[in-house]
Structures are given as structure tokens and as C-alpha cells.
Scaffold this motif. Structure first.
Motif, PDB file in Angstrom:
ATOM      1  N   MET A   1      -5.666  -7.328   0.992  1.00 25.98           N
ATOM      2  CA  MET A   1      -5.000  -6.539  -0.050  1.00 25.98           C
ATOM      3  C   MET A   1      -4.031  -5.516   0.556  1.00 25.98           C
ATOM      4  SD  MET A   1      -6.083  -7.924  -2.737  1.00 25.98           S
ATOM      5  CE  MET A   1      -7.456  -8.953  -3.270  1.00 25.98           C
ATOM      6  N   GLY A   2      -4.494  -4.838   1.615  1.00 24.41           N
ATOM      7  CA  GLY A   2      -3.638  -3.851   2.261  1.00 24.41           C
ATOM      8  C   GLY A   2      -2.402  -4.474   2.879  1.00 24.41           C
ATOM      9  N   TYR A   3      -2.586  -5.619   3.528  1.00 19.87           N
ATOM     10  CA  TYR A   3      -1.461  -6.308   4.169  1.00 19.87           C
ATOM     11  C   TYR A   3      -0.498  -6.875   3.129  1.00 19.87           C
ATOM     12  CZ  TYR A   3       1.019  -9.289   7.523  1.00 19.87           C
ATOM     13  OH  TYR A   3       1.982  -9.888   8.300  1.00 19.87           O
ATOM     14  N   ALA A   4      -1.046  -7.345   2.003  1.00 23.38           N
ATOM     15  CA  ALA A   4      -0.197  -7.853   0.915  1.00 23.38           C
ATOM     16  C   ALA A   4       0.686  -6.735   0.364  1.00 23.38           C
ATOM     17  CB  ALA A   4      -1.065  -8.443  -0.197  1.00 23.38           C
ATOM     18  N   VAL A   5       0.111  -5.542   0.220  1.00 21.43           N
ATOM     19  CA  VAL A   5       0.906  -4.396  -0.233  1.00 21.43           C
ATOM     20  C   VAL A   5       1.934  -4.031   0.832  1.00 21.43           C
ATOM     21  CG1 VAL A   5       0.824  -1.943  -0.856  1.00 21.43           C
ATOM     22  CG2 VAL A   5      -0.935  -3.497  -1.713  1.00 21.43           C
ATOM     23  N   PHE A   6       1.515  -4.041   2.106  1.00 21.07           N
ATOM     24  CA  PHE A   6       2.437  -3.711   3.204  1.00 21.07           C
ATOM     25  C   PHE A   6       3.628  -4.673   3.246  1.00 21.07           C
ATOM     26  CE2 PHE A   6       3.929  -4.578   7.483  1.00 21.07           C
ATOM     27  CZ  PHE A   6       4.369  -3.313   7.869  1.00 21.07           C
ATOM     28  N   TRP A   7       3.414  -5.923   2.869  1.00 24.83           N
ATOM     29  CA  TRP A   7       4.460  -6.946   2.938  1.00 24.83           C
ATOM     30  C   TRP A   7       5.711  -6.561   2.151  1.00 24.83           C
ATOM     31  CZ3 TRP A   7       6.722 -11.962   3.006  1.00 24.83           C
ATOM     32  CH2 TRP A   7       6.379 -12.747   4.112  1.00 24.83           C
ATOM     33  N   THR A   8       5.574  -5.654   1.185  1.00 20.21           N
ATOM     34  CA  THR A   8       6.740  -5.239   0.389  1.00 20.21           C
ATOM     35  C   THR A   8       7.809  -4.586   1.253  1.00 20.21           C
ATOM     36  OG1 THR A   8       5.670  -3.113  -0.148  1.00 20.21           O
ATOM     37  CG2 THR A   8       5.411  -4.910  -1.733  1.00 20.21           C
ATOM     38  N   VAL A   9       7.426  -4.083   2.439  1.00 21.19           N
ATOM     39  CA  VAL A   9       8.405  -3.439   3.317  1.00 21.19           C
ATOM     40  C   VAL A   9       9.511  -4.407   3.713  1.00 21.19           C
ATOM     41  CG1 VAL A   9       7.382  -3.915   5.609  1.00 21.19           C
ATOM     42  CG2 VAL A   9       8.575  -1.759   5.215  1.00 21.19           C
ATOM     43  N   TYR A  10       9.187  -5.709   3.753  1.00 24.75           N
ATOM     44  CA  TYR A  10      10.172  -6.709   4.145  1.00 24.75           C
ATOM     45  C   TYR A  10      11.189  -7.001   3.039  1.00 24.75           C
ATOM     46  CZ  TYR A  10       6.679  -7.451   7.788  1.00 24.75           C
ATOM     47  OH  TYR A  10       5.777  -7.265   8.815  1.00 24.75           O
ATOM     48  N   TYR A  11      10.946  -6.466   1.839  1.00 24.98           N
ATOM     49  CA  TYR A  11      11.839  -6.730   0.705  1.00 24.98           C
ATOM     50  C   TYR A  11      12.561  -5.472   0.219  1.00 24.98           C
ATOM     51  CZ  TYR A  11       9.941 -11.430   0.383  1.00 24.98           C
ATOM     52  OH  TYR A  11       9.605 -12.723   0.670  1.00 24.98           O
ATOM     53  N   LEU A  12      12.292  -4.342   0.839  1.00 32.82           N
ATOM     54  CA  LEU A  12      12.915  -3.096   0.391  1.00 32.82           C
ATOM     55  C   LEU A  12      14.423  -3.094   0.637  1.00 32.82           C
ATOM     56  CD1 LEU A  12      10.213  -0.540   1.633  1.00 32.82           C
ATOM     57  CD2 LEU A  12      10.580  -1.373  -0.704  1.00 32.82           C
ATOM     58  N   GLY A  13      14.840  -3.630   1.780  1.00 30.25           N
ATOM     59  CA  GLY A  13      16.270  -3.696   2.074  1.00 30.25           C
ATOM     60  C   GLY A  13      17.008  -4.581   1.089  1.00 30.25           C
ATOM     61  N   GLY A  14      16.436  -5.746   0.796  1.00 32.56           N
ATOM     62  CA  GLY A  14      17.044  -6.650  -0.179  1.00 32.56           C
ATOM     63  C   GLY A  14      17.110  -6.029  -1.561  1.00 32.56           C
ATOM     64  N   PHE A  15      16.059  -5.269  -1.943  1.00 35.08           N
ATOM     65  CA  PHE A  15      16.046  -4.578  -3.232  1.00 35.08           C
ATOM     66  C   PHE A  15      17.192  -3.571  -3.323  1.00 35.08           C
ATOM     67  CE2 PHE A  15      14.845  -0.682  -5.494  1.00 35.08           C
ATOM     68  CZ  PHE A  15      14.602  -1.182  -6.774  1.00 35.08           C
ATOM     69  N   LEU A  16      17.371  -2.772  -2.270  1.00 31.30           N
ATOM     70  CA  LEU A  16      18.442  -1.768  -2.277  1.00 31.30           C
ATOM     71  C   LEU A  16      19.820  -2.414  -2.405  1.00 31.30           C
ATOM     72  CD1 LEU A  16      17.284   0.786   0.474  1.00 31.30           C
ATOM     73  CD2 LEU A  16      17.495   1.212  -1.987  1.00 31.30           C
TER      74      LEU A  16
ATOM     75  N   SER B   1       2.371  -6.309  -6.549  1.00 32.45           N
ATOM     76  CA  SER B   1       1.825  -5.750  -5.303  1.00 32.45           C
ATOM     77  C   SER B   1       1.033  -4.479  -5.587  1.00 32.45           C
ATOM     78  CB  SER B   1       2.956  -5.452  -4.311  1.00 32.45           C
ATOM     79  OG  SER B   1       3.602  -6.645  -3.916  1.00 32.45           O
ATOM     80  N   ALA B   2       1.496  -3.685  -6.567  1.00 34.06           N
ATOM     81  CA  ALA B   2       0.754  -2.489  -6.969  1.00 34.06           C
ATOM     82  C   ALA B   2      -0.619  -2.871  -7.518  1.00 34.06           C
ATOM     83  CB  ALA B   2       1.548  -1.709  -8.015  1.00 34.06           C
ATOM     84  N   VAL B   3      -0.682  -3.989  -8.261  1.00 34.60           N
ATOM     85  CA  VAL B   3      -1.961  -4.481  -8.791  1.00 34.60           C
ATOM     86  C   VAL B   3      -2.893  -4.884  -7.643  1.00 34.60           C
ATOM     87  CG1 VAL B   3      -3.053  -6.316 -10.153  1.00 34.60           C
ATOM     88  CG2 VAL B   3      -0.942  -5.237 -10.972  1.00 34.60           C
ATOM     89  N   LEU B   4      -2.332  -5.535  -6.598  1.00 36.82           N
ATOM     90  CA  LEU B   4      -3.142  -5.904  -5.435  1.00 36.82           C
ATOM     91  C   LEU B   4      -3.667  -4.653  -4.721  1.00 36.82           C
ATOM     92  CD1 LEU B   4      -1.097  -8.872  -3.887  1.00 36.82           C
ATOM     93  CD2 LEU B   4      -3.227  -8.983  -5.192  1.00 36.82           C
ATOM     94  N   GLY B   5      -2.865  -3.596  -4.713  1.00 34.19           N
ATOM     95  CA  GLY B   5      -3.313  -2.332  -4.138  1.00 34.19           C
ATOM     96  C   GLY B   5      -4.524  -1.788  -4.877  1.00 34.19           C
ATOM     97  N   ALA B   6      -4.505  -1.897  -6.208  1.00 33.09           N
ATOM     98  CA  ALA B   6      -5.648  -1.450  -7.016  1.00 33.09           C
ATOM     99  C   ALA B   6      -6.884  -2.295  -6.712  1.00 33.09           C
ATOM    100  CB  ALA B   6      -5.296  -1.533  -8.505  1.00 33.09           C
ATOM    101  N   ALA B   7      -6.682  -3.605  -6.518  1.00 30.12           N
ATOM    102  CA  ALA B   7      -7.803  -4.483  -6.158  1.00 30.12           C
ATOM    103  C   ALA B   7      -8.362  -4.096  -4.795  1.00 30.12           C
ATOM    104  CB  ALA B   7      -7.337  -5.943  -6.140  1.00 30.12           C
ATOM    105  N   GLY B   8      -7.473  -3.691  -3.882  1.00 28.49           N
ATOM    106  CA  GLY B   8      -7.910  -3.235  -2.566  1.00 28.49           C
ATOM    107  C   GLY B   8      -8.780  -1.998  -2.659  1.00 28.49           C
ATOM    108  N   VAL B   9      -8.413  -1.076  -3.550  1.00 24.39           N
ATOM    109  CA  VAL B   9      -9.209   0.135  -3.754  1.00 24.39           C
ATOM    110  C   VAL B   9     -10.626  -0.236  -4.207  1.00 24.39           C
ATOM    111  CG1 VAL B   9      -9.470   2.211  -5.181  1.00 24.39           C
ATOM    112  CG2 VAL B   9      -7.229   1.631  -4.226  1.00 24.39           C
ATOM    113  N   VAL B  10     -10.735  -1.205  -5.105  1.00 25.07           N
ATOM    114  CA  VAL B  10     -12.045  -1.661  -5.598  1.00 25.07           C
ATOM    115  C   VAL B  10     -12.879  -2.220  -4.444  1.00 25.07           C
ATOM    116  CG1 VAL B  10     -13.225  -3.322  -7.081  1.00 25.07           C
ATOM    117  CG2 VAL B  10     -11.205  -2.111  -7.935  1.00 25.07           C
ATOM    118  N   LEU B  11     -12.258  -3.032  -3.580  1.00 27.23           N
ATOM    119  CA  LEU B  11     -12.981  -3.610  -2.440  1.00 27.23           C
ATOM    120  C   LEU B  11     -13.460  -2.527  -1.481  1.00 27.23           C
ATOM    121  CD1 LEU B  11     -10.917  -6.815  -1.528  1.00 27.23           C
ATOM    122  CD2 LEU B  11     -13.141  -6.691  -2.650  1.00 27.23           C
ATOM    123  N   VAL B  12     -12.630  -1.521  -1.236  1.00 28.39           N
ATOM    124  CA  VAL B  12     -13.029  -0.411  -0.350  1.00 28.39           C
ATOM    125  C   VAL B  12     -14.210   0.348  -0.953  1.00 28.39           C
ATOM    126  CG1 VAL B  12     -12.304   1.725   0.780  1.00 28.39           C
ATOM    127  CG2 VAL B  12     -10.704  -0.184   0.621  1.00 28.39           C
TER     128      VAL B  12
END
Length: 437
Positions: free
Chosen positions: A244-259, A401-412
Motif C-alpha cells: 500500500m505504501g509503495y503504491a501510494v509512493f508510485w504517484t511520484v512518477y506521474y507528478l511531472g506528467g500531471f504538471l 492512490s489516496a484510497v490505497l493509502g487509507a487501506a494501508g492505514v488499516v493494515l498498520v
């Protein structure tokens, strides 16, 4: 004694340089996605397919990489990994066909995980004395971020120096090719330094390890140890948290394209912002590590996941008419949370009830589960972009990805609860035994 200490630190520095230099070339799309698509004449879907294939090579390589590093010299594997990745970079700089690019990424996948991953972790473990392990692994992640940021800063200077204000195809090609060459040459130089100055595993072991650690390293793994590992519920939970954490982190690879696509920022400015994002890695890692010691590991990871999820949701939902500055600020803040996640999710390893004799194999199993997003997310993103279009695709990806972050919080939370209950049970048994005696 001081000379020997200096020698260890120099070798550790070279391992950090290797870790920081090997992945930026592979993930060049983080800063230059639109330029790569144009120069190499491929679509975003084709690029996502390449990263799906790369992810498959990665995931398949994690588990056997531990076995490989135990069978062969970790130093030699490290040098071979860097040389191999550099050679792939020199080929990539020729702007070959799409089929050749796929093959290059497969080669990079082999050299950056199968021969590299466990080897560099093992070298850090060997170089660190028993009371230095936390510090060494903390510096490894933060130092890797510094190396990546320095190289990215050099890259953007080269890129902007060649491209300037031009939008011509030939100028973009010359600029991106120069950047690829810079990263490849850096890898080649670090490979030579590793080959010359880093000592062989056994030599390091004799100098740094405690007697019990030497026995652990010399003992052969038994099948019963592996079976015990697969029965450990913490291994699967830890793998899920990293997933879950790595899936959320993966968004960093798309921030440049988003901008560039959604906000309409020019390529040079996007590159500059993404370099700032890279500089947030040591910031996020250090802050995350400090908080993990002060307020608790699980609390810190949950906080980082929550913060990242909130930033992603806001970035996706804010109207782009507000201007680019607000997005710059949000993306830089997001980067702090993302790197805090990445810098802390492995710190749970010491609480996962794993015997030292099978720690390497455990890292392989947890990595296999945790880094599955490398396979899943490129294909998932292709689906989102095909369904919602260019602009909508980025927004849909960030929200999911924000939803996956919430799922990660539940697992922790589940992990923390199980760990607390098991600790209470163990303490109760100790008290009962003491009373019985």
C-alpha cells in the motif's frame, strides 16, 4: 583503528552512491516523461507496458536475489550490476526502436534487482557493526536520495542548457540523450570505484561482525526455517503495508506528467520542480526516522500515509485555474510524506518476529509482496487513462492512490494491534513463570 573505521565508511559511502545512481536512469520518466514519449515516438500506453514488464522482472528477481548474494561475492555482483545498467544506458542513448527499448528495460530489471538488490543490502549489513545498523540503513535511504537529487540537478542543468526555450524535436532529442549519457557515465564511474575500493564479503565479515553474527552467516539455511517463515503472519501483513505504501509512493512518477499535461507547465519548469521533489527524499526520510523513534513506528507510518492521501486528493480535486504555484507547493509537501513512507515502512522488520537466520529470505518474501505494484500499476494506469482521458486519468489515479493509502492505514492498525496483544501475552507468561518459580 581509526584507519579501519575510515575504510568502512568509505566503502559504505560507495554503496550509497551505487544505490543512488542505479535507479534514476531506469525511472527517467519521472522528470522527462513527455520528452521521452516524443523523442522515442511512443505512446503513454506503450511506456506503461514497458514499466509493467520491468515490474515483472523486478518482482521475479527479489526472492532469488537473496540466494544469489549468499552464493556469490556481493561486491562483484554490485560492480556487475552497475556496469550492466550503464551499458544499457549507452544503448538507450542511441534512441533505438520500441522493441529494443523493451529489451533494455528487461536488462535494467535484471541488473538493478536480481544482481543488485540483496547484494547492496547485504554489504550495508556487513559494513555496519551491531550498534550501527539503524544509523547505516537510515543513511542508506537518505543518502540515496541526496545522490539522486545531485544527479537530477546536474541532469536538469544539462537538459535546460541544451533545450533552452526551444520546443524543436531535434533540440529535445539532443537534451534527453545528453542526460542519458550523464547518468550512464556516472554508473560506470561508481562501478569502477566499487570494484577497486570495496572489500569482499568474507573480509568485511571478519572485521565487523560479532561472533554470533559470524555463526549466522556461516550456517546454512534449513527447509524448516523457510516453512517457519511462511507461517509468520507478520510477514504477510508487513508485505501488505509495503504494498500500500509503495503504491501510494508510485504517484511520484506521474507528478511531472500531471504538471505538464493538466496544469500546462513547460518541460524545463517541470524538471526543476521534480528536482526539488527529489531533494525532499532526505528531508522526508530523516523526519520520518526521527518521528518513528519519538512517537512510534506504526504511528509515523499511519501519519505519512494519511498526509500523502490527503495531498493526492486535494491535487486531483483542485481546479487548475487556481494557477501553478498552489500545485507546486502541494506536490513538494506530498513528496515529504511520500519519502517519509518509503523511509519508514522497512523499520517494522525488527518487530515482525523473524529469526536472524532467515532474515534475508524474509526480506525477499516481503519484497515480493510489497513491490507487486511495479507490475500492477502501469497496466492499471493505462486502463485509467484510456477510460478517463489524459487529464481525467491523472485525477482518477491520484484519488484511487489516496484510497490505497487509507487501506494501508488499516493494515498498520491491524499490525500494531496484533503486536501489542502478542507482547501482552508474552509479558503475562513471563510473570506467570516467575511466580511459579
Amino acid at each position: 583503528m581509526e584507519k579501519e573505521k575510515l575504510r568502512r565508511y568509505l566503502q559504505f559511502l560507495l554503496v550509497v552512491l551505487a544505490a543512488g545512481a542505479i535507479f534514476p536512469l531506469i525511472y527517467l520518466k519521472t522528470n522527462y516523461q513527455e520528452t521521452i514519449l516524443e523523442v522515442f515516438g511512443m505512446s503513454l500506453q506503450q511506456l506503461n507496458t514497458i514499466y509493467s514488464i520491468l515490474g515483472m522482472v523486478f518482482v521475479v528477481g527479489y526472492f532469488p536475489s537473496g540466494i544469489l548474494s549468499d552464493k556469490f561475492s556481493a561486491k562483484k555482483l554490485l560492480a556487475v550490476s552497475l556496469f550492466g545498467t550503464a551499458i544499457g544506458g549507452f544503448w538507450f542513448a542511441q534512441v533505438p526502436s520500441y522493441t529494443s527499448v523493451v529489451l533494455i528495460f528487461c536488462i535494467w530489471g535484471i541488473f538493478s534487482v536480481f544482481t543488485f538488490w540483496s547484494s547492496h543490502m547485504k554489504l550495508v549489513k556487513l559494513l555496519a557493526k551491531e550498534n550501527e545498523e539503524g544509523k547505516f540503513f537510515g543513511i542508506l535511504d537518505g543518502g540515496r536520495g541526496v545522490v539522486e537529487a545531485v544527479l537530477a540537478s546536474i541532469a536538469i542543468m544539462i537538459f535546460s542548457g541544451i533545450l533552452g526555450n526551444s520546443l524543436a524535436f531535434e533540440d529535445k532529442k539532443a537534451a534527453i540523450v545528453a542526460v542519458i549519457y550523464m547518468y550512464s557515465v556516472a554508473l560506470f564511474i561508481v562501478a569502477v570505484l566499487i570494484a577497486i575500493f570495496v572489500e569482499d564479503d568474507k573480509k568485511i565479515l571478519l572485521k565487523t561482525a560479532s561472533p554470533s553474527e559470524k555463526v549466522d552467516f556461516m550456517n546454512k539455511m534449513k527447509l524448516s526455517d523457510i516453512m517457519k517463515l511462511f507461517k509468520n503472519k507478520y510477514v504477510y501483513l508487513h508485505g501488505g503495508i509495503i504494498f500500500m505504501g509503495y503504491a501510494v509512493f508510485w504517484t511520484v512518477y506521474y507528478l511531472g506528467g500531471f504538471l505538464e499535461t493538466n496544469v500546462g507547465v513547460n518541460p524545463v519548469t517541470v524538471g526543476t520542480i521534480m528536482v526539488i521533489v527529489l531533494w525532499m527524499r532526505p528531508v522526508g526520510g530523516v523526519i520520518g526516522g526521527f518521528l518513528a523513534d519519538k512517537i512510534g513506528k506504526t504511528t509515523t507510518i499511519m501519519g505519512a500515509l494519511t498526509g500523502a492521501g490527503a495531498c493526492l486528493a486535494i491535487i486531483a480535486l483542485l481546479p487548475v485555474t487556481l494557477g501553478s504555484t498552489i500545485f507546486y507547493a502541494l506536490i513538494i509537501l506530498l513528496a515529504v510524506f511520500l519519502y517519509a513512507i518509503r523511509g519508514t515502512y522497512w523499520c517494522l522488520l525488527g518487530e515482525s518476529k523473524i529469526d536472524n537466520a532467515i532474515m534475508g529470505t524474509a526480506i525477499g518474501v516481503i519484497s515480493f509482496i510489497g513491490y507487486l505494484p511495479d507490475i500492477i500499476l502501469p497496466a492499471y494506469n493505462s486502463f485509467l487513462f484510456n477510460t478517463f482521458g489524459g487529464n481525467g486519468g491523472y485525477n482518477a489515479y491520484f484519488i484511487s492512490s489516496a484510497v490505497l493509502g487509507a487501506a494501508g492505514v488499516v493494515l498498520v492498525l491491524i499490525y500494531a494491534k496484533m503486536s501489542r496483544e502478542e507482547s501482552k501475552t508474552r509479558e503475562k507468561l513471563i510473570v506467570e513463570l516467575e511466580n511459579a518459580i
